[in-house]
Write a protein that holds these residues in place. Structure first.
Motif, PDB file in Angstrom:
ATOM      1  N   ALA A  58      -8.491   2.190  -6.894  1.00 53.88           N
ATOM      2  CA  ALA A  58      -9.648   1.671  -6.157  1.00 53.88           C
ATOM      3  C   ALA A  58      -9.199   0.875  -4.927  1.00 53.88           C
ATOM      4  O   ALA A  58      -9.822   0.953  -3.862  1.00 53.88           O
ATOM      5  CB  ALA A  58     -10.502   0.797  -7.075  1.00 53.88           C
ATOM      6  N   PHE A  59      -8.095   0.145  -5.089  1.00 56.17           N
ATOM      7  CA  PHE A  59      -7.562  -0.610  -3.958  1.00 56.17           C
ATOM      8  C   PHE A  59      -7.097   0.334  -2.844  1.00 56.17           C
ATOM      9  O   PHE A  59      -7.364   0.096  -1.659  1.00 56.17           O
ATOM     10  CB  PHE A  59      -6.411  -1.489  -4.438  1.00 56.17           C
ATOM     11  CG  PHE A  59      -5.659  -2.176  -3.326  1.00 56.17           C
ATOM     12  CD1 PHE A  59      -6.207  -3.242  -2.652  1.00 56.17           C
ATOM     13  CD2 PHE A  59      -4.389  -1.741  -2.964  1.00 56.17           C
ATOM     14  CE1 PHE A  59      -5.521  -3.871  -1.621  1.00 56.17           C
ATOM     15  CE2 PHE A  59      -3.696  -2.362  -1.943  1.00 56.17           C
ATOM     16  CZ  PHE A  59      -4.258  -3.427  -1.271  1.00 56.17           C
ATOM     17  N   VAL A  67       0.833  -1.203   0.000  1.00 58.08           N
ATOM     18  CA  VAL A  67       0.000   0.000   0.000  1.00 58.08           C
ATOM     19  C   VAL A  67       0.867   1.252   0.000  1.00 58.08           C
ATOM     20  O   VAL A  67       0.601   2.216  -0.722  1.00 58.08           O
ATOM     21  CB  VAL A  67      -0.954  -0.020   1.206  1.00 58.08           C
ATOM     22  CG1 VAL A  67      -1.666   1.313   1.356  1.00 58.08           C
ATOM     23  CG2 VAL A  67      -1.981  -1.133   1.043  1.00 58.08           C
ATOM     24  N   SER A  68       1.925   1.259   0.801  1.00 61.12           N
ATOM     25  CA  SER A  68       2.830   2.406   0.840  1.00 61.12           C
ATOM     26  C   SER A  68       3.500   2.636  -0.512  1.00 61.12           C
ATOM     27  O   SER A  68       3.624   3.787  -0.976  1.00 61.12           O
ATOM     28  CB  SER A  68       3.891   2.187   1.927  1.00 61.12           C
ATOM     29  OG  SER A  68       4.807   3.242   1.962  1.00 61.12           O
ATOM     30  N   ARG A  69       3.913   1.545  -1.167  1.00 56.21           N
ATOM     31  CA  ARG A  69       4.564   1.678  -2.477  1.00 56.21           C
ATOM     32  C   ARG A  69       3.583   2.196  -3.523  1.00 56.21           C
ATOM     33  O   ARG A  69       3.931   3.066  -4.342  1.00 56.21           O
ATOM     34  CB  ARG A  69       5.134   0.327  -2.904  1.00 56.21           C
ATOM     35  CG  ARG A  69       5.796   0.339  -4.272  1.00 56.21           C
ATOM     36  CD  ARG A  69       6.521  -0.966  -4.531  1.00 56.21           C
ATOM     37  NE  ARG A  69       5.616  -2.096  -4.572  1.00 56.21           N
ATOM     38  CZ  ARG A  69       4.927  -2.466  -5.656  1.00 56.21           C
ATOM     39  NH1 ARG A  69       5.034  -1.767  -6.775  1.00 56.21           N
ATOM     40  NH2 ARG A  69       4.152  -3.523  -5.630  1.00 56.21           N
ATOM     41  N   LEU A  70       2.350   1.700  -3.516  1.00 56.54           N
ATOM     42  CA  LEU A  70       1.363   2.153  -4.488  1.00 56.54           C
ATOM     43  C   LEU A  70       1.008   3.620  -4.280  1.00 56.54           C
ATOM     44  O   LEU A  70       0.772   4.359  -5.242  1.00 56.54           O
ATOM     45  CB  LEU A  70       0.105   1.287  -4.399  1.00 56.54           C
ATOM     46  CG  LEU A  70       0.249  -0.164  -4.868  1.00 56.54           C
ATOM     47  CD1 LEU A  70      -1.066  -0.914  -4.696  1.00 56.54           C
ATOM     48  CD2 LEU A  70       0.711  -0.237  -6.312  1.00 56.54           C
ATOM     49  N   ARG A  71       0.983   4.059  -3.024  1.00 53.02           N
ATOM     50  CA  ARG A  71       0.701   5.464  -2.760  1.00 53.02           C
ATOM     51  C   ARG A  71       1.830   6.353  -3.267  1.00 53.02           C
ATOM     52  O   ARG A  71       1.578   7.437  -3.807  1.00 53.02           O
ATOM     53  CB  ARG A  71       0.494   5.665  -1.257  1.00 53.02           C
ATOM     54  CG  ARG A  71      -0.874   5.197  -0.767  1.00 53.02           C
ATOM     55  CD  ARG A  71      -0.996   5.298   0.723  1.00 53.02           C
ATOM     56  NE  ARG A  71      -2.330   4.895   1.170  1.00 53.02           N
ATOM     57  CZ  ARG A  71      -2.656   4.668   2.437  1.00 53.02           C
ATOM     58  NH1 ARG A  71      -1.723   4.817   3.382  1.00 53.02           N
ATOM     59  NH2 ARG A  71      -3.882   4.308   2.774  1.00 53.02           N
ATOM     60  N   GLU A  72       3.072   5.893  -3.082  1.00 53.70           N
ATOM     61  CA  GLU A  72       4.207   6.654  -3.604  1.00 53.70           C
ATOM     62  C   GLU A  72       4.138   6.751  -5.120  1.00 53.70           C
ATOM     63  O   GLU A  72       4.367   7.819  -5.709  1.00 53.70           O
ATOM     64  CB  GLU A  72       5.513   5.982  -3.179  1.00 53.70           C
ATOM     65  CG  GLU A  72       5.841   6.120  -1.705  1.00 53.70           C
ATOM     66  CD  GLU A  72       6.423   7.472  -1.380  1.00 53.70           C
ATOM     67  OE1 GLU A  72       6.833   8.180  -2.317  1.00 53.70           O
ATOM     68  OE2 GLU A  72       6.469   7.824  -0.182  1.00 53.70           O
ATOM     69  N   GLU A  73       3.832   5.643  -5.778  1.00 49.25           N
ATOM     70  CA  GLU A  73       3.753   5.647  -7.234  1.00 49.25           C
ATOM     71  C   GLU A  73       2.612   6.532  -7.733  1.00 49.25           C
ATOM     72  O   GLU A  73       2.732   7.197  -8.767  1.00 49.25           O
ATOM     73  CB  GLU A  73       3.582   4.216  -7.754  1.00 49.25           C
ATOM     74  CG  GLU A  73       4.786   3.330  -7.492  1.00 49.25           C
ATOM     75  CD  GLU A  73       4.566   1.904  -7.958  1.00 49.25           C
ATOM     76  OE1 GLU A  73       3.411   1.584  -8.317  1.00 49.25           O
ATOM     77  OE2 GLU A  73       5.527   1.121  -7.958  1.00 49.25           O
ATOM     78  N   ASP A  74       1.516   6.542  -6.994  1.00 49.09           N
ATOM     79  CA  ASP A  74       0.390   7.361  -7.404  1.00 49.09           C
ATOM     80  C   ASP A  74       0.669   8.843  -7.168  1.00 49.09           C
ATOM     81  O   ASP A  74       0.293   9.692  -7.989  1.00 49.09           O
ATOM     82  CB  ASP A  74      -0.863   6.927  -6.635  1.00 49.09           C
ATOM     83  CG  ASP A  74      -2.119   7.635  -7.126  1.00 49.09           C
ATOM     84  OD1 ASP A  74      -2.446   7.506  -8.312  1.00 49.09           O
ATOM     85  OD2 ASP A  74      -2.754   8.330  -6.302  1.00 49.09           O
ATOM     86  N   ASP A  75       1.328   9.192  -6.057  1.00 46.02           N
ATOM     87  CA  ASP A  75       1.605  10.596  -5.748  1.00 46.02           C
ATOM     88  C   ASP A  75       2.586  11.209  -6.738  1.00 46.02           C
ATOM     89  O   ASP A  75       2.442  12.372  -7.129  1.00 46.02           O
ATOM     90  CB  ASP A  75       2.154  10.728  -4.326  1.00 46.02           C
ATOM     91  CG  ASP A  75       1.100  10.405  -3.282  1.00 46.02           C
ATOM     92  OD1 ASP A  75      -0.098  10.453  -3.628  1.00 46.02           O
ATOM     93  OD2 ASP A  75       1.467  10.095  -2.130  1.00 46.02           O
ATOM     94  N   TYR A  76       3.595  10.426  -7.140  1.00 42.74           N
ATOM     95  CA  TYR A  76       4.642  10.969  -8.006  1.00 42.74           C
ATOM     96  C   TYR A  76       4.531  10.488  -9.452  1.00 42.74           C
ATOM     97  O   TYR A  76       5.466  10.660 -10.233  1.00 42.74           O
ATOM     98  CB  TYR A  76       6.020  10.605  -7.447  1.00 42.74           C
ATOM     99  CG  TYR A  76       6.272  11.246  -6.106  1.00 42.74           C
ATOM    100  CD1 TYR A  76       6.561  12.600  -5.996  1.00 42.74           C
ATOM    101  CD2 TYR A  76       6.215  10.488  -4.938  1.00 42.74           C
ATOM    102  CE1 TYR A  76       6.780  13.190  -4.767  1.00 42.74           C
ATOM    103  CE2 TYR A  76       6.434  11.069  -3.695  1.00 42.74           C
ATOM    104  CZ  TYR A  76       6.718  12.423  -3.618  1.00 42.74           C
ATOM    105  OH  TYR A  76       6.932  12.990  -2.388  1.00 42.74           O
TER     106      TYR A  76
END
Length: 360
Positions: A159-160, A135-144
């Motif tokens: 959605a996840f 989840v932390s990695r996906l948030r980083e990828e989405d933010d940047y």
């Protein structure tokens, strides 16, 4: 509130059911040991990345393997996990008639409850840790915007990410509701995992303590019978695994008492000493990073990224080493290798620091 807490503790002293304070304390024991071991692995990886770097990169898997050995040893010999045995508790199978005599701790759990308990004790925390990192990695990828906008998975993992906080809230709320029911005497378990394993926690009795002491004395005084080479190898492996689990449990038992020292070291009272250390002048660079003996990975021009060998875009530094890369290059490398590409120091995604130039 203190009188109510004392009443709960006193009331539970006349029965085999442990108090809420005991079960919560044993739950927090293993959660306190994991960060301590992770800090040790990080220090070793930073001191010698080539030799101990794998301890940091594969820490979750190595810790889970050690946890499996430790919990298997205690479930087999004491009918309890390491932390439960530390607080003089044991697991007993659920049964409708409580008037029947309880199983001794040395007998162990039935096979079905034993393997359920082992999986829930070791594998569930591992999967939860991996899910939180994902989840932390996906948030980083989405933010940047690491993934291009046309990525087919972009809508799915968004959605996840939107659903994960609600799933986590439901999971934690389930545990909280179970603990409240346990405090009020409406449930036999303080944790849903115990119910899934088909067991409940009770205190060790005098008969359990005597049986455990006799088993320990018998094991130390027993003489191995004459057997074949194959049986001797199996016996030696069994003793080695038992010795490893025992030494690990003893080390953890002793290490628990040093956690208070670690908490003090990083407490607010000690911040003045830390600030005085950080106020010292910046030390010179390491000898192996001098211009004459520089790493072959370093480019000649300072504006070139050491990874893609192109002009840096979106400059990002690693706080563990100070070297600057493209953000996309540094992010992908650290995510896959958990170390600095130049020095090999243990590095996480949180150590990426974006640099904003005056012209930008």
């Amino acid at each position: 509130m203190a009188e109510h807490g004392a009443h709960l503790t006193a009331a539970s002293a006349f029965e085999d059911r442990p108090s809420i304070f005991e079960v919560v304390a044993q739950d927090s024991l293993m959660s306190a040991v994991r960060p301590a071991l992770q800090h040790v692995a990080k220090v070793l990886a930073e001191s010698n990345p080539g030799r101990y770097g794998f301890l940091w990169r594969w820490f979750d898997e190595l810790y889970t393997l050690l946890d499996l050995l430790l919990q298997q040893h205690y479930l087999s010999s004491c009918s309890a996990s390491f932390s439960e045995n530390f607080y003089s508790l044991k697991r007993v199978p659920l049964r409708r008639d409580r008037r029947l005599p309880s199983r001794l701790a040395t007998v162990g759990l039935p096979q079905k409850q034993h393997w359920k308990s082992l999986c829930l004790l070791a594998l569930v925390p591992y999967l939860k840790t991996k899910l939180e990192k994902l989840v932390s990695r996906l948030r980083e990828e989405d933010d940047y915007s690491i993934h291009p906008p046309s990525s087919s998975w972009k809508r799915f993992y968004r959605a996840f990410l939107a659903a994960y906080p609600f799933v986590n809230l439901a999971w934690e709320g389930w545990f909280l509701a179970q603990q409240l029911c346990y405090i009020l005497g409406k449930a036999q378990h303080h944790s849903p995992l115990l119910r899934l394993a088909g067991v409940r926690l009770v205190r060790l009795t005098a008969e359990d303590l005597q049986a455990l002491e006799k088993k320990l004395l018998a094991a130390s005084a027993a003489q191995p019978p004459a057997c074949s080479v194959k049986d001797r190898v199996k016996l030696a492996m069994k003793k080695a695994l038992g010795g490893l689990a025992f030494s690990l449990s003893t080390g953890l038992s002793v290490g628990v008492f040093f956690l208070q020292f670690l908490e003090w070291w990083y407490s607010s009272e000690n911040q003045e000493t830390i600030k005085s250390l950080t106020a010292l002048p910046t030390p010179p660079p390491p000898l192996h990073l001098d211009h004459d003996t520089a790493s072959p990975l370093l480019p000649t021009l300072k504006t070139i990224c050491p990874l893609c060998r192109k002009i840096r875009a979106n400059d990002t530094a690693l706080s563990t080493s100070g070297f600057v890369f493209c953000y996309r290059c540094a992010y992908n490398y650290v995510r896959n290798n958990q170390r600095c590409p130049i020095t090999g120091y243990a590095t996480e995604l949180q150590h990426l620091v974006k640099l904003y130039m005056p012209e930008n």
